[in-house]
Design a protein around this motif. Structure first.
Motif, PDB file in Angstrom:
ATOM      1  N   LEU A   8       0.813  -1.212   0.000  1.00  0.00           N
ATOM      2  CA  LEU A   8       0.000   0.000   0.000  1.00  0.00           C
ATOM      3  C   LEU A   8       0.847   1.263   0.000  1.00  0.00           C
ATOM      4  CD1 LEU A   8      -2.828  -1.046   2.461  1.00  0.00           C
ATOM      5  CD2 LEU A   8      -3.069  -0.599   0.013  1.00  0.00           C
ATOM      6  N   LYS A  11       1.712   2.889  -3.269  1.00  0.00           N
ATOM      7  CA  LYS A  11       0.669   3.550  -4.053  1.00  0.00           C
ATOM      8  C   LYS A  11       0.690   5.071  -3.930  1.00  0.00           C
ATOM      9  CE  LYS A  11      -2.642  -0.213  -4.117  1.00  0.00           C
ATOM     10  NZ  LYS A  11      -4.049  -0.579  -3.969  1.00  0.00           N
ATOM     11  N   PHE A  81      -7.932   1.149   9.077  1.00  0.00           N
ATOM     12  CA  PHE A  81      -7.670   1.503   7.686  1.00  0.00           C
ATOM     13  C   PHE A  81      -8.552   0.701   6.740  1.00  0.00           C
ATOM     14  CE2 PHE A  81      -5.422   0.495   3.717  1.00  0.00           C
ATOM     15  CZ  PHE A  81      -5.496   1.744   3.134  1.00  0.00           C
ATOM     16  N   ASN A  85     -10.917   2.355   4.128  1.00  0.00           N
ATOM     17  CA  ASN A  85     -10.566   2.102   2.732  1.00  0.00           C
ATOM     18  C   ASN A  85     -11.752   1.519   1.967  1.00  0.00           C
ATOM     19  OD1 ASN A  85      -8.531   1.948   0.573  1.00  0.00           O
ATOM     20  ND2 ASN A  85      -8.803  -0.253   0.801  1.00  0.00           N
ATOM     21  N   THR A  89     -13.186   3.415  -1.183  1.00  0.00           N
ATOM     22  CA  THR A  89     -12.909   2.826  -2.499  1.00  0.00           C
ATOM     23  C   THR A  89     -13.884   1.713  -2.891  1.00  0.00           C
ATOM     24  OG1 THR A  89     -11.409   1.132  -1.631  1.00  0.00           O
ATOM     25  CG2 THR A  89     -10.449   3.287  -2.188  1.00  0.00           C
ATOM     26  N   ASP A  91     -13.369  -1.310  -2.048  1.00  0.00           N
ATOM     27  CA  ASP A  91     -12.546  -2.513  -2.123  1.00  0.00           C
ATOM     28  C   ASP A  91     -12.507  -3.198  -0.755  1.00  0.00           C
ATOM     29  OD1 ASP A  91     -10.671  -4.491  -2.618  1.00  0.00           O
ATOM     30  OD2 ASP A  91      -8.965  -3.118  -2.633  1.00  0.00           O
ATOM     31  N   MET A  94      -8.842  -5.476   2.065  1.00  0.00           N
ATOM     32  CA  MET A  94      -8.129  -5.324   3.336  1.00  0.00           C
ATOM     33  C   MET A  94      -8.937  -5.944   4.481  1.00  0.00           C
ATOM     34  SD  MET A  94      -5.321  -4.247   4.600  1.00  0.00           S
ATOM     35  CE  MET A  94      -4.793  -3.443   3.105  1.00  0.00           C
ATOM     36  N   LEU A 147      -6.845   9.041  -3.408  1.00  0.00           N
ATOM     37  CA  LEU A 147      -7.019   7.670  -2.923  1.00  0.00           C
ATOM     38  C   LEU A 147      -5.674   6.947  -2.836  1.00  0.00           C
ATOM     39  CD1 LEU A 147     -10.274   6.602  -4.788  1.00  0.00           C
ATOM     40  CD2 LEU A 147     -10.023   7.347  -2.420  1.00  0.00           C
ATOM     41  N   SER A 151      -4.172   5.461   0.583  1.00  0.00           N
ATOM     42  CA  SER A 151      -3.706   4.071   0.687  1.00  0.00           C
ATOM     43  C   SER A 151      -2.265   4.012   1.177  1.00  0.00           C
ATOM     44  CB  SER A 151      -3.823   3.367  -0.667  1.00  0.00           C
ATOM     45  OG  SER A 151      -5.165   3.225  -1.037  1.00  0.00           O
ATOM     46  N   GLY A 154      -2.183   4.712   4.905  1.00  0.00           N
ATOM     47  CA  GLY A 154      -2.638   3.498   5.576  1.00  0.00           C
ATOM     48  C   GLY A 154      -1.586   2.403   5.538  1.00  0.00           C
ATOM     49  N   GLY A 155      -0.865   2.309   4.436  1.00  0.00           N
ATOM     50  CA  GLY A 155       0.206   1.323   4.320  1.00  0.00           C
ATOM     51  C   GLY A 155       1.320   1.562   5.314  1.00  0.00           C
TER      52      GLY A 155
END
Length: 187
Positions: A8, A11, A81, A85, A89, A91, A94, A147, A151, A154-155
């Motif tokens: 992450l 990104k 996160f 996330n 997003t 998604d 995670m 975004l 990310s 968060g990574g």
């Protein structure tokens, strides 16, 4: 956590935004003493439990373990996160990874705590659902670059969590969490 954090962090769209976000967020977290406050809250819960069960050392040990597991599942960087996330997003990757890790961890903890581990799902559901819905309000205001930076922040938080879990470096991860709130505006 280490692997997902590295993936992450790559990104990042703007390294300047990433650095500024992490710096400001961590300074805010340090100023608010988030890590210390969480530890004090857990200590208060532990001491309250210990007083109630001072005659039974097994009950006191159970209470300490239960509170530790509660904090681990409900306030982990990956969970916070992941919920934000997915809300931003869409998604769920995670949270699916967290669910798999939590399933395995809960089986290990259940050997000592029994069915009580299942009750941790209630506060965990409340925390992650609230983060998910709050993040959905922000989604219409984001760009792909924002975004990517979110990310990446968060990574880095997940990377710090992984280093802490493995005992390599003890980061105050809770003090880094405000950076997640600043990632989009700084980007």
């Amino acid at each position: 956590s280490l692997g997902a954090g590295c993936a992450l962090a790559a990104k990042a769209n703007s390294m300047a935004a990433l650095a500024l976000t992490l710096l400001l967020g961590t300074v805010i977290g340090e100023a608010l003493s988030l890590e210390t406050r969480i530890a004090a809250g857990v200590t208060r819960l532990r001491s309250g439990r210990n007083k109630a069960s001072s005659e039974d050392p097994r009950a006191a040990e159970f209470a300490q373990q239960f509170i530790t597991v509660l904090v681990l599942f409900c306030a982990s960087g990956m969970g916070i996160f992941g919920a934000m996330n997915e809300g931003i997003t869409g998604d769920p990757g995670m949270l699916v990874a967290k669910a798999i890790l939590d399933l395995i961890s809960s089986m290990v903890f259940a050997t000592q705590l029994g069915i009580a581990v299942a009750f941790i799902a209630v506060p965990m559901l409340v925390v992650q659902t609230a983060l998910f819905f709050m993040a959905q309000w922000v989604m219409p205001l984001t760009t792909p670059a924002m975004l990517g930076d979110f990310s990446a922040v968060g990574g880095v938080v997940m990377l710090a969590s992984g280093l802490r879990l493995t005992g390599i470096r003890m980061f105050a991860v809770a003090n880094m969490l405000p950076a997640l709130l600043l990632a989009l505006p700084c980007s």
